[in-house]
Each structure stands twice: as C-alpha cells, then as structure tokens.
Design a protein around this motif. Structure first.
Motif: not given
Length: 79
Positions: A32-40
């Motif tokens: 399963t691939i999970v894409l996390l998006i947040a600031h660096g």
C-alpha cells in the motif's frame, strides 16, 4: 508546536494507518502506498522516526524542496 509533539503526532498517524491497512484483508498480499502532504519540517521530523534518529536532528537531513517526494520505508523486525 514542539519537535517532540510533531514527532508523536505524526508517528501515531503512521501507526494508525498501518493498523487500518493491516486489518484490511484485501491489502495483506499487496503493498500500500500512502502519500503524506505537509510542510517540510513536519515531514523531516517524521523522517527521523523512520531513520531511528532523535527528532531534534531533523535539520541534519537533506532539505525537502517544495513539492518534492521522499520515500520513507520502515522495516519491522521479525520479532
């Protein structure tokens, strides 16, 4: 937010996601691939957990450029 707070919050998210996908019988034999998006900063702090580093050392990791992907793989022991 403190580094320790961000580290605790983000690692708990990863544990929750692992539990959710582990309980899904359809995903047991696949990746399963999970894409996390947040600031660096948050993502670099999370990366320290995967690298088994102190979260306060997140600035020693390579800088995350805007909109750049970084693969994080955590290998569990067979215990």
């Amino acid at each position: 937010e403190s580094v320790n707070s961000a580290l605790s919050r983000t690692t708990q998210l990863i544990l929750d996601l692992e539990k959710e996908f582990a309980n899904d019988a359809d995903n047991r034999s696949t990746h399963t691939i999970v894409l996390l998006i947040a600031h660096g900063d948050v993502l670099q702090i999370l990366q320290t957990a995967f690298a088994k580093m102190d979260g306060k050392r997140h600035r020693t990791l390579p800088h995350l450029e805007t909109a750049s992907p970084r693969e994080l793989i955590f290998f569990k022991s067979n215990n």
